[in-house]
Design an enzyme around this catalytic site. Structure first.
Site, PDB file in Angstrom:
ATOM      1  N   GLU A 162     -12.883 -44.518 -12.428  1.00 29.69           N
ATOM      2  CA  GLU A 162     -13.274 -43.186 -12.904  1.00 29.69           C
ATOM      3  C   GLU A 162     -12.290 -42.721 -13.979  1.00 29.69           C
ATOM      4  O   GLU A 162     -11.079 -42.726 -13.744  1.00 29.69           O
ATOM      5  CB  GLU A 162     -13.272 -42.205 -11.722  1.00 29.69           C
ATOM      6  CG  GLU A 162     -14.346 -42.563 -10.702  1.00 29.69           C
ATOM      7  CD  GLU A 162     -14.028 -42.082  -9.285  1.00 29.69           C
ATOM      8  OE1 GLU A 162     -13.143 -41.225  -9.117  1.00 29.69           O
ATOM      9  OE2 GLU A 162     -14.671 -42.590  -8.341  1.00 29.69           O
TER      10      GLU A 162
ATOM     11  N   LEU B 262     -18.980 -42.002 -10.415  1.00 34.74           N
ATOM     12  CA  LEU B 262     -18.059 -41.463  -9.414  1.00 34.74           C
ATOM     13  C   LEU B 262     -18.502 -41.982  -8.036  1.00 34.74           C
ATOM     14  O   LEU B 262     -19.231 -41.301  -7.302  1.00 34.74           O
ATOM     15  CB  LEU B 262     -18.128 -39.930  -9.476  1.00 34.74           C
ATOM     16  CG  LEU B 262     -16.903 -39.122  -9.086  1.00 34.74           C
ATOM     17  CD1 LEU B 262     -17.131 -37.648  -9.373  1.00 34.74           C
ATOM     18  CD2 LEU B 262     -16.469 -39.341  -7.671  1.00 34.74           C
ATOM     19  N   ALA B 263     -18.120 -43.196  -7.739  1.00 35.77           N
ATOM     20  CA  ALA B 263     -18.618 -43.850  -6.527  1.00 35.77           C
ATOM     21  C   ALA B 263     -17.646 -44.975  -6.178  1.00 35.77           C
ATOM     22  O   ALA B 263     -17.699 -46.061  -6.758  1.00 35.77           O
ATOM     23  CB  ALA B 263     -20.025 -44.397  -6.768  1.00 35.77           C
ATOM     24  N   GLU B 264     -16.753 -44.701  -5.222  1.00 31.55           N
ATOM     25  CA  GLU B 264     -15.637 -45.620  -4.985  1.00 31.55           C
ATOM     26  C   GLU B 264     -16.081 -46.949  -4.396  1.00 31.55           C
ATOM     27  O   GLU B 264     -15.522 -47.998  -4.729  1.00 31.55           O
ATOM     28  CB  GLU B 264     -14.589 -44.947  -4.089  1.00 31.55           C
ATOM     29  CG  GLU B 264     -13.749 -43.883  -4.782  1.00 31.55           C
ATOM     30  CD  GLU B 264     -14.484 -42.568  -5.031  1.00 31.55           C
ATOM     31  OE1 GLU B 264     -15.585 -42.388  -4.464  1.00 31.55           O
ATOM     32  OE2 GLU B 264     -13.970 -41.718  -5.780  1.00 31.55           O
TER      33      GLU B 264
ATOM     34  N   PRO C 117     -14.483 -43.998   0.729  1.00 31.45           N
ATOM     35  CA  PRO C 117     -15.838 -44.567   0.567  1.00 31.45           C
ATOM     36  C   PRO C 117     -15.811 -46.073   0.284  1.00 31.45           C
ATOM     37  O   PRO C 117     -16.796 -46.763   0.512  1.00 31.45           O
ATOM     38  CB  PRO C 117     -16.411 -43.806  -0.640  1.00 31.45           C
ATOM     39  CG  PRO C 117     -15.610 -42.563  -0.734  1.00 31.45           C
ATOM     40  CD  PRO C 117     -14.239 -42.916  -0.223  1.00 31.45           C
TER      41      PRO C 117
ATOM     42  N   HIS D 231      -4.600 -34.478  -2.260  1.00 30.06           N
ATOM     43  CA  HIS D 231      -3.933 -35.116  -3.403  1.00 30.06           C
ATOM     44  C   HIS D 231      -2.535 -35.563  -3.014  1.00 30.06           C
ATOM     45  O   HIS D 231      -1.671 -35.715  -3.856  1.00 30.06           O
ATOM     46  CB  HIS D 231      -3.847 -34.156  -4.602  1.00 30.06           C
ATOM     47  CG  HIS D 231      -5.175 -33.816  -5.194  1.00 30.06           C
ATOM     48  ND1 HIS D 231      -5.989 -32.833  -4.680  1.00 30.06           N
ATOM     49  CD2 HIS D 231      -5.853 -34.360  -6.224  1.00 30.06           C
ATOM     50  CE1 HIS D 231      -7.112 -32.765  -5.394  1.00 30.06           C
ATOM     51  NE2 HIS D 231      -7.054 -33.686  -6.334  1.00 30.06           N
TER      52      HIS D 231
END
Ligand SMILES: Cc1ncc(C[n+]2csc(CCOP(=O)(O)OP(=O)(O)O)c2C)c(N)n1
Length: 706
Positions: free
Chosen positions: A394, A435-437, A466, A507
């Site tokens: 990303e 956006l898709a791990e 994910p 984070h």
């Protein structure tokens, strides 16, 4: 009976000759008889698991007839026995898997049967999690496209074909997995040559399709995907299946985009031998399904069209029976894997990243710079050295819009680690992902099985979850589960850790111990710029998957800056670095706690306590010899890490010290780490939660004075 059908008749039979029609029937029958044989062997406890392809045979033989083994790429799921037979895997090889034989080409006795894999035919090892293979197929298809577009790859001509197809199949239940949608998303966005086959037998174990899919019809739902060729067929009808597979394959080979064939099939043998469908499927439904049995339908068709007689069918059935029995006898006698081979193939037998080959001298150049610069330069140099390296994730590109690139400075990652890579190496090798791990890691797995070298980024450790299935069940196990036939050496770079004063629970996470629990992955965790360069280069050149943890707080500190150590500087894994000498207490640490431990050791000096600080640098493998030799000298040890004490990696080290070095200890092993809470947002809370220098100092004092 005529040897070849007359032209007019052949057309009616989809241009198949009589011999070809009989071969289709034989393959279906062979598939069913193999299932029957395995069921018998399971009943006799001669094999240990069975799952059948019964009821799926027609569409699978149609797929096998249409696709090209050793040319196209295959990611079949467990019901695909008939496809695998059709493309060349033998009954004997299948039964070798059932008995778990040493020479089973799919896994060498490591996986359940029907988990297909065969290097000769480009059948990539499949696993048990439903749907993970779909992302591998997308990555494999992407690999073909990348090979076709990156002329610098020296041996690329032997690695792809301009009109190749990547085939992947799954059940209708598995289309509910997020990975299926992530895969469709990427395949359609990038117009990839993937052929998806959905084998819809109406049930996922006992859950009917209308519970899985709104309206109970997956093809209706996916028709909105731009560029996707969609067909919906009766997969028990061989000719309808063949037509659909041919049309889909032609669409994909012509590079018009991906295709999806939704084939309605039946599942007469329950889900597996552990399931009894009578518990949830009424008799009338089962009888209706039985009337659609693809083998019965096809043989009826052949007979009613005068292609074959009952006698000829009986002869064929007897011949198939004989072949299956002979294969079973041979497989039962085949050598089993020896117990001593249990630990083979967790890691590459060819490249040892702990070896002295990776112990190369630094050739420092330039002025001291940050860890960000060190990693960025290492990526640039390695990408120049090896054109198979692709970088995606990303925001990692400078700018996805080509026309924008000359006009802007470029993003290059939220922390700027990949800045300038796209500009240097082009957008076939450096690109943004959705956006898709799971898709980032799963695509990487597929690319790596085709010998590209993905170096992907997960934007924050906090969002790696994910991708956990892809990491734990796919990336780390590929080599082991395929008996060293397939592997997926790749690097996952992940910014990790807290001390951000405001990072909050999402984070600031740590959690290296969770991944250390996954056999097959290496884990590096540098604390200085120079180590980051050396360890990243080793990670890239190594033949295993590597989780490369980059502490966000260490990216731009001044205390860990260093001169870039040159294009060939590597550091062996499993080699700790003694950051400070000391005689009274050893502090074993890594990551952001190295600096905090050094400060604590300085303070301890005022109390006349001399503390050594050992930076492990890699977690898997970790340098046990260094730990042991220093513990034998100091006899007192503190383990300090940022992650929670509870189930942190320090627990592993402490247990080993207690177990193997007990008689050298003059004090209990102490652990310093975070509290057992998430990391809170307010800096005061963060300070209370994450371990501080003062905590380490206290542990050093307590240990020294014990
Ligand atoms: C991720 C995951 N969840 C659950 C399972 C257990 N499981 C194995 S097969 C299966 C049903 C699959 O149904 P479907 O995709 O329709 O394929 P079918 O077996 O019906 O051909 C389930 C739930 C699994 N293997 N993987």
């Amino acid at each position: 009976m005529k040897a070849v059908l007359k032209d007019r008749e052949a057309h009616a039979f989809a241009d198949l000759s009589r011999d070809q029609l009989l071969a289709v029937h034989r393959c279906m029958l062979l598939s069913r008889k193999l299932d029957d044989k395995e069921i018998q062997l399971k009943g006799q406890s001669q094999i240990f698991f069975q799952i059948s392809g019964a009821g799926h045979e027609a569409v699978l033989v149609a797929a096998g007839v249409t696709l090209k083994p050793a040319y196209d790429w295959f990611f079949p799921y467990y019901r695909d026995r008939a496809l695998c037979l059709q493309i060349g895997i033998t009954p004997y090889e299948m039964l070798l898997a059932a008995v778990g034989a040493k020479d089973d080409p799919a896994s060498g006795g490591r996986q359940m049967p029907s988990h297909w894999g065969h290097p000769k035919y480009n059948v990539v090892s499949g696993s048990s999690p439903t749907g993970t293979q779909v992302l591998h197929a997308v990555g494999a298809a992407e690999a073909g496209v990348i090979y076709s577009r990156v002329p610098q790859i020296p041996d690329r001509a032997s690695r792809y074909h301009d009109d190749e197809i990547t085939y992947v199949s799954l059940g209708e239940g598995a289309t509910s997995e997020g990975e299926f949608w992530e895969a469709l998303n990427v395949a359609c966005t990038k117009h990839l040559p993937v052929l998806f086959l959905i084998e819809d037998n109406g049930y996922a174990i006992s859950v009917p399709v209308e519970v899985q899919t709104p309206g109970g019809d997956i093809s209706r739902i996916v028709r909105g995907f731009p560029g996707l060729h969609v067909d919906s067929i009766d997969g028990t009808d061989f000719f309808d299946s063949l037509r659909a597979m041919r049309e889909a394959a032609a669409y994909v080979r012509a590079r018009k985009g991906p295709a999806l064939v939704h084939a309605r099939v039946i599942r007469p043998y329950s889900h597996s031998l552990s399931d009894d469908e009578k518990l949830y499927k009424p008799a009338a439904e089962r009888e209706a399904e039985a009337r659609r049995d693809p083998i019965a339908r096809f043989s009826e068709f052949l007979k009613s069209n005068g292609v074959v007689t009952d006698d000829e069918l009986a002869t064929m059935a007897a011949d198939v029976e004989r072949e299956v029995n002979e294969a079973a006898t041979k497989a039962l006698a085949a050598a089993k894997p020896s117990k001593s081979s249990a630990e083979l193939w967790v890691y590459s037998p060819d490249v040892d990243p702990t070896s002295t080959a990776f112990d190369t001298p630094a050739r420092p150049e330039g002025k001291p710079d940050t860890m960000v610069e060190a990693i960025n330069r290492t990526l640039k140099d390695e990408m120049a050295r090896d054109p198979r390296i692709v970088v995606f994730g990303e925001d990692v590109a400078d700018a996805s819009k080509r026309e924008a690139l000359p006009l802007v400075k470029g993003k290059g990652g939220v922390f700027k680690l990949t800045h300038g890579l796209q500009r240097l190496y082009g957008d076939d090798r450096v690109f943004n992902s959705p956006l898709a791990e799971a898709s980032i890691v799963g695509r990487g797995v597929g690319m790596a099985t085709r010998k590209l070298k993905p170096v992907v980024e997960i934007q924050f450790f906090d969002y790696i979850w994910p991708a956990m299935m892809q990491i734990r069940d796919e990336m780390t196990m590929m080599r082991y589960r395929s008996g060293n036939t397939w592997s997926c050496p790749m690097v996952i770079r992940v910014p990790i850790g807290g001390y951000l004063r405001g990072g909050g629970p999402y984070h600031s996470q740590s959690g290296e111990s969770i991944f250390a629990h996954c056999p097959g992955v290496r884990i590096a965790y540098p604390s200085t710029a120079v180590d980051a360069a050396g360890l990243l280069r080793t990670a890239i050149r190594c033949d295993d998957p590597v989780l490369f943890l980059e502490h966000k707080h260490l990216y731009r500190q001044t205390y860990n800056k260093g001169e870039y150590p040159g294009k060939d500087f590597t550091i062996p894994f499993g080699r700790a670095s003694l950051r400070r000498e000391g005689d009274h207490v050893l502090v074993v640490t890594w990551g952001a706690l190295v600096q905090r431990s050094l400060l604590a050791a300085q303070q301890a000096e005022k109390d006349h306590i001399s503390a050594a600080v050992l930076d492990l640098r890699t977690i898997v493998p970790y340098d046990w010899e260094a730990i042991a030799s220093h513990v034998k000298r100091t006899n007192r040890v503190v383990i300090a890490h940022e992650d929670q004490v509870m189930c942190g990696f320090g627990g592993e080290i402490a247990a080993r010290i207690a177990g193997e070095l007990f008689e050298h200890l003059d004090a209990p092993v102490r652990r310093v780490g975070a509290r057992n809470t998430p990391v809170a947002y307010h800096p005061d809370l963060e300070e209370a939660i994450l371990p501080q220098s003062s905590d380490i100092l206290k542990a050093i004092r307590d240990t020294a004075r014990y």
